[in-house]
Scaffold this motif. Structure first.
Motif, PDB file in Angstrom:
ATOM      1  N   GLU A  18      39.619  67.158  49.075  1.00  0.00           N
ATOM      2  CA  GLU A  18      38.345  67.639  48.530  1.00  0.00           C
ATOM      3  C   GLU A  18      37.323  67.901  49.640  1.00  0.00           C
ATOM      4  N   ILE A  19      37.288  67.019  50.639  1.00  0.00           N
ATOM      5  CA  ILE A  19      36.326  67.192  51.730  1.00  0.00           C
ATOM      6  C   ILE A  19      36.693  68.412  52.580  1.00  0.00           C
ATOM      7  N   ARG A  20      37.989  68.550  52.870  1.00  0.00           N
ATOM      8  CA  ARG A  20      38.428  69.711  53.658  1.00  0.00           C
ATOM      9  C   ARG A  20      38.159  71.012  52.918  1.00  0.00           C
ATOM     10  N   ARG A  21      38.209  70.976  51.589  1.00  0.00           N
ATOM     11  CA  ARG A  21      37.974  72.194  50.795  1.00  0.00           C
ATOM     12  C   ARG A  21      36.581  72.768  51.057  1.00  0.00           C
ATOM     13  N   PHE A  22      35.538  71.907  50.999  1.00  0.00           N
ATOM     14  CA  PHE A  22      34.198  72.469  51.206  1.00  0.00           C
ATOM     15  C   PHE A  22      33.855  72.638  52.683  1.00  0.00           C
ATOM     16  N   LEU A  23      34.527  71.858  53.567  1.00  0.00           N
ATOM     17  CA  LEU A  23      34.279  72.055  55.006  1.00  0.00           C
ATOM     18  C   LEU A  23      34.915  73.352  55.501  1.00  0.00           C
ATOM     19  N   ARG A  24      36.042  73.741  54.876  1.00  0.00           N
ATOM     20  CA  ARG A  24      36.726  74.977  55.282  1.00  0.00           C
ATOM     21  C   ARG A  24      35.862  76.206  55.020  1.00  0.00           C
ATOM     22  N   ILE A  25      35.014  76.115  53.988  1.00  0.00           N
ATOM     23  CA  ILE A  25      34.126  77.239  53.650  1.00  0.00           C
ATOM     24  C   ILE A  25      32.676  76.814  53.880  1.00  0.00           C
ATOM     25  N   TRP A  26      32.427  76.143  55.039  1.00  0.00           N
ATOM     26  CA  TRP A  26      31.109  75.561  55.288  1.00  0.00           C
ATOM     27  C   TRP A  26      29.986  76.604  55.298  1.00  0.00           C
ATOM     28  N   VAL A 116      30.246  63.464  46.446  1.00  0.00           N
ATOM     29  CA  VAL A 116      29.276  62.579  47.113  1.00  0.00           C
ATOM     30  C   VAL A 116      29.174  62.929  48.598  1.00  0.00           C
ATOM     31  N   THR A 117      30.309  63.199  49.220  1.00  0.00           N
ATOM     32  CA  THR A 117      30.293  63.535  50.656  1.00  0.00           C
ATOM     33  C   THR A 117      29.511  64.815  50.905  1.00  0.00           C
ATOM     34  N   ARG A 118      29.782  65.832  50.077  1.00  0.00           N
ATOM     35  CA  ARG A 118      29.040  67.092  50.261  1.00  0.00           C
ATOM     36  C   ARG A 118      27.546  66.893  49.997  1.00  0.00           C
ATOM     37  N   GLY A 119      27.208  66.155  48.924  1.00  0.00           N
ATOM     38  CA  GLY A 119      25.793  65.927  48.605  1.00  0.00           C
ATOM     39  C   GLY A 119      25.072  65.222  49.742  1.00  0.00           C
ATOM     40  N   CYS A 120      25.706  64.186  50.308  1.00  0.00           N
ATOM     41  CA  CYS A 120      25.060  63.425  51.391  1.00  0.00           C
ATOM     42  C   CYS A 120      24.938  64.256  52.668  1.00  0.00           C
ATOM     43  N   ILE A 121      25.969  65.050  52.981  1.00  0.00           N
ATOM     44  CA  ILE A 121      25.893  65.895  54.186  1.00  0.00           C
ATOM     45  C   ILE A 121      24.777  66.929  54.048  1.00  0.00           C
ATOM     46  N   VAL A 122      24.702  67.556  52.869  1.00  0.00           N
ATOM     47  CA  VAL A 122      23.634  68.545  52.641  1.00  0.00           C
ATOM     48  C   VAL A 122      22.262  67.877  52.709  1.00  0.00           C
ATOM     49  N   GLY A 123      22.135  66.676  52.140  1.00  0.00           N
ATOM     50  CA  GLY A 123      20.861  65.967  52.210  1.00  0.00           C
ATOM     51  C   GLY A 123      20.450  65.695  53.649  1.00  0.00           C
TER      52      GLY A 123
END
Length: 259
Positions: A18-26, A116-123
């Motif tokens: 899941e984390i790699r999915r949104f990092l791949r299309i950062w 949660v990882t994406r939300g915290c990184i964006v924050g």
């Protein structure tokens, strides 16, 4: 190999996927919030803010920072889970997850940790952007700030999961964010304190759940809030427990994911 070890490996694998999915299309997932919030800071903070003056004793741009961070966290944690889980349904790869020995809680937790990882990184990214416009910003209570950041990401990731389970098309996953989340966020005290509202509208605002999320985060960053912090944290935890139970029930029964 015992079940606990197997579940740990399965959870780790799903979370990393899941984390790699949104990092791949950062460029599509992490950059847009930074650009959008920069525009908010330029227009409302630098251009309009000096005309407004102060809000609750803080410079207007300083007052906006917690609200804008929380708005980004809410929308991105929600969007990550709803889009990812619905894509799994749409591609029918959900069937591989359902017939695997992974328990329901592992599947749910894997998707939630991704959100949660994406939300915290964006924050964190939006906070860094805010320092460009207000370099002297100091966090009043870092522990409370991080706790609210985490709990809010969990809460809205769970909401995104419920939305994805009931969605029958890609149009359905945009209905709730467009017609429910966005109006509630904008009316939840992101740009203003409810102390400036007339008594009637202040009472109406108290029924908006976003008000408690935004103000609890503002208490952590600025040390000021329009609502009770203990009550707000209790309600956030309460809804996390309720939604977790609902998600596990829907997964176990296969509602919305088994034809």
């Amino acid at each position: 190999m015992n079940n606990d070890y197997k579940n740990s490996v399965a959870l780790w694998t799903l979370t990393i996927k899941e984390i790699r999915r949104f990092l791949r299309i950062w460029i599509q997932t992490l950059v847009p919030p930074a650009v959008t919030m920069s525009l908010y800071f330029v227009i409302f903070g630098s251009l309009i803010g000096p005309r407004i003056g102060t809000m609750d004793g803080f410079d207007y741009v300083q007052f906006m920072i917690p609200g804008l961070i929380m708005m980004s966290v809410i929308t991105n944690s929600y969007a990550n889970v709803v889009s990812s889980f619905y894509s799994v349904k749409f591609q029918r790869s959900i069937e591989e997850l359902l017939i695997s020995p992974m328990p329901s809680w592992t599947i749910l937790l894997g998707f939630i940790l991704g959100g949660v990882t994406r939300g915290c990184i964006v924050g964190f990214i939006v906070f860094l952007v805010s320092l460009i416009f207000y370099p002297s910003f100091n966090v009043s209570n870092p522990l409370l700030t991080l706790m609210v950041l985490f709990l809010t990401s969990v809460l809205f990731s769970l909401m995104g999961f419920v939305n994805a389970i009931y969605a029958d098309s890609f149009d359905d996953i945009s209905v709730i964010p467009t017609f429910v989340l966005t109006p509630l966020i904008y009316l939840g005290g992101v740009f203003y304190s409810i102390n400036i509202l007339p008594d009637f509208w202040r009472s109406v605002s108290m029924a908006n759940p976003m008000l408690y999320v935004v103000n609890t985060f503002r208490e952590g960053m600025l040390g000021v809030s329009d609502v009770s912090i203990s009550f707000s944290i209790f309600m956030i935890c309460f809804f996390i427990i309720i939604l977790s139970g609902l998600c596990l029930y829907l997964l176990k029964k296969g509602i919305g994911i088994r034809e």
